[in-house]
Design a protein around this motif. Structure first.
Motif, short mmCIF file in Angstrom:
data_model
loop_
_atom_site.label_atom_id
_atom_site.label_comp_id
_atom_site.label_asym_id
_atom_site.label_seq_id
_atom_site.Cartn_x
_atom_site.Cartn_y
_atom_site.Cartn_z
N GLY A 53 25.99 -2.29 -22.89
CA GLY A 53 26.97 -1.54 -23.67
C GLY A 53 28.14 -1.09 -22.85
N ASP A 54 29.01 -0.29 -23.48
CA ASP A 54 30.14 0.30 -22.75
C ASP A 54 29.74 1.70 -22.28
OD1 ASP A 54 30.39 1.98 -24.94
OD2 ASP A 54 32.28 1.13 -25.63
N SER A 55 30.68 2.41 -21.67
CA SER A 55 30.33 3.70 -21.05
C SER A 55 29.75 4.68 -22.06
CB SER A 55 31.57 4.33 -20.43
OG SER A 55 32.10 3.49 -19.46
N PHE A 77 29.73 6.03 -10.79
CA PHE A 77 29.93 7.17 -11.69
C PHE A 77 29.05 7.03 -12.93
CE2 PHE A 77 33.11 4.34 -13.65
CZ PHE A 77 32.87 4.55 -15.00
N MET A 78 28.73 5.81 -13.33
CA MET A 78 27.87 5.59 -14.50
C MET A 78 26.44 6.05 -14.20
SD MET A 78 29.18 1.87 -15.75
CE MET A 78 30.84 1.70 -16.38
N CYS A 79 25.99 5.76 -12.98
CA CYS A 79 24.64 6.20 -12.57
C CYS A 79 24.60 7.72 -12.50
CB CYS A 79 24.29 5.62 -11.21
SG CYS A 79 24.37 3.86 -11.16
N GLU A 80 25.66 8.31 -11.98
CA GLU A 80 25.71 9.78 -11.93
C GLU A 80 25.65 10.36 -13.34
OE1 GLU A 80 28.34 10.57 -7.86
OE2 GLU A 80 29.30 10.80 -9.81
N THR A 81 26.39 9.74 -14.27
CA THR A 81 26.39 10.24 -15.65
C THR A 81 24.98 10.16 -16.23
OG1 THR A 81 28.66 9.49 -15.88
CG2 THR A 81 27.50 10.00 -17.92
N ALA A 82 24.28 9.07 -15.95
CA ALA A 82 22.89 8.94 -16.44
C ALA A 82 22.02 10.04 -15.85
CB ALA A 82 22.35 7.56 -16.07
N PRO A 101 36.88 2.15 -7.85
CA PRO A 101 38.09 2.58 -7.13
C PRO A 101 38.90 3.60 -7.91
CG PRO A 101 37.90 0.18 -7.12
CD PRO A 101 36.80 0.69 -8.00
N MET A 102 38.97 3.43 -9.24
CA MET A 102 39.77 4.39 -10.02
C MET A 102 39.14 5.78 -9.99
SD MET A 102 41.16 4.26 -13.88
CE MET A 102 39.63 4.12 -14.73
N ALA A 103 37.81 5.85 -10.11
CA ALA A 103 37.14 7.16 -10.10
C ALA A 103 37.41 7.89 -8.78
CB ALA A 103 35.64 6.98 -10.31
N ASP A 104 37.54 7.11 -7.70
CA ASP A 104 37.76 7.71 -6.39
C ASP A 104 39.22 8.11 -6.15
OD1 ASP A 104 35.08 7.45 -5.87
OD2 ASP A 104 35.29 5.51 -4.88
N THR A 129 34.94 9.07 -13.72
CA THR A 129 35.23 10.06 -12.68
C THR A 129 33.91 10.41 -11.99
OG1 THR A 129 35.12 11.66 -14.51
CG2 THR A 129 37.28 11.27 -13.57
N THR A 130 34.02 10.95 -10.79
CA THR A 130 32.80 11.35 -10.06
C THR A 130 32.20 12.61 -10.71
OG1 THR A 130 34.04 12.80 -8.62
CG2 THR A 130 33.80 10.51 -7.88
N ALA A 131 30.94 12.87 -10.39
CA ALA A 131 30.28 14.08 -10.91
C ALA A 131 31.03 15.33 -10.45
CB ALA A 131 28.82 14.11 -10.43
N ASP A 132 31.54 15.32 -9.22
CA ASP A 132 32.28 16.47 -8.69
C ASP A 132 33.51 16.78 -9.55
OD1 ASP A 132 30.64 16.89 -6.54
OD2 ASP A 132 31.77 15.53 -5.22
N VAL A 133 34.20 15.73 -9.99
CA VAL A 133 35.39 15.93 -10.82
C VAL A 133 34.97 16.37 -12.22
CG1 VAL A 133 37.27 14.66 -11.96
CG2 VAL A 133 36.94 14.45 -9.50
#
Ligand code: SF4
Length: 322
Positions: A53-55, A77-82, A101-104, A129-133
């Motif tokens: 699927g998509d995000s 970032f997808m793994c972090e979201t999970a 690269p964009m998330a960073d 985006t990263t979990a921090d953001v």
């Protein structure tokens, strides 16, 4: 996140792929694991997944799964979201080197500074985006739901990050708000030029043109349809045209061909008159890596509990609003 060196990948034969896919499926059953894969993954990885699927789809799956282990075939970032949505599950990332690269392109510190400059704004982050953001913003969105959700917000001023192309596309549709847009971009999508799209249109004059909103605004201007990967799938497989030019990551071609093989999907792959839209980090996930990761239960994604708590709020708000 622990990183473990895996066996070097080699080109696999069809038989080896089938054999490895069977081993992965057997392991997933034994370990009560679910395998999630993004549309931009390699075909053999998509085929071994329980869900592709998509995000937004994948966030929902991660939030609702009963599995003990989530193997996430996508970027970091997808793994972090999970992990944020299923903190008690073991989330495994088959290639910890695969970031976005964009998330960073934006950090939590930069978001905090921006807050002091725009104290009256609502801060909206693309899910990329990263979990921090995420922990610093008020709301997350995906390319599938961004215009709809943002138009519902009460705030008249929006700070959107990190993707300038998506931000500009949203701002055109939500005209009653003021937007401050960060200058990040997705290299594979943003660097594909309008000139290259024109060359494709001239070569296939009867084709419709579908593009992802991470593309450059000049490319978006030429499109018959603009949407997220899921929205492009719906459009490209049902539009009243035999041929569709699709400007997004080439991994989507496999899904389109499976869903409606009667149409011709033209992706800018390795044609000599134009470049390609290919995400190296997405393709950093390989079938042998998926197998090794699940077998050894390595490359676990870990985040501090307080970060999970703070990053969870904007994602859950998105899931409620979408
Ligand atoms: S396609 Fe673009 S936004 Fe998606 S993971 Fe690759 S670099 Fe990031």
């Amino acid at each position: 996140m622990a990183s473990v060196q895996l066996v070097e990948d080699k080109v696999l034969t069809t038989e080896e792929i089938k054999d490895l896919q069977q081993k992965v499926r057997d392991l997933a059953r034994q370990k009560n694991a679910v395998i999630l894969a993004h549309y931009y993954q390699r075909p053999e990885v998509q085929d071994v997944a329980d869900f592709v699927g998509d995000s937004l789809d994948l966030s929902r799956k991660a939030a609702n799964t009963d599995a003990d282990i989530i193997v996430f075939c996508g970027v970091r970032f997808m793994c972090e979201t999970a992990k944020i949505l299923s903190p008690r599950k073991k989330v495994l990332h088959p290639n910890p080197e695969s970031g976005c690269p964009m998330a960073d392109m934006v950090s939590a510190q930069q978001v905090r500074k921006l807050r002091t400059e725009h104290p009256d704004a609502e801060f909206v982050a693309y899910i990329n985006t990263t979990a921090d953001v995420k922990a610093e913003v008020d709301l997350c969105v995906t390319s599938a739901n961004a215009p709809k959700i943002i138009s519902k917000l009460e705030s008249k001023k929006i700070v959107f990050l990190p993707d300038q192309a998506l931000g500009n596309w949203i701002a055109k549709q939500v005209q009653d708000k003021e937007f401050v847009i960060w200058k990040g971009f997705c290299p594979p999508h943003f660097e594909f030029t309008a000139r290259e799209v024109q060359a494709l249109k001239e070569r296939y004059p009867d084709a419709k043109l579908a593009v992802h909103p991470e593309c450059h605004p000049k490319v978006i201007e030429l499109a018959d349809f603009v949407g997220s990967t899921s929205q492009i799938i719906r459009y490209a497989t049902t539009v009243d045209s035999k041929r569709v030019i699709v400007i997004t990551e080439v991994g989507l071609k496999y899904t389109l061909q499976k869903k409606n093989p009667d149409k011709e999907y033209i992706f800018p792959e390795t044609m000599n008159y134009c470049g390609t839209v290919y995400c190296c980090t997405m393709k950093g996930i390989t079938l042998p890596k998926v197998y090794e990761t699940l077998k050894e239960e390595i490359n676990e994604v870990t985040l501090p509990p307080d970060l999970i708590e703070r990053a969870r709020r904007p994602i859950e708000r998105m899931l409620r609003l979408s």
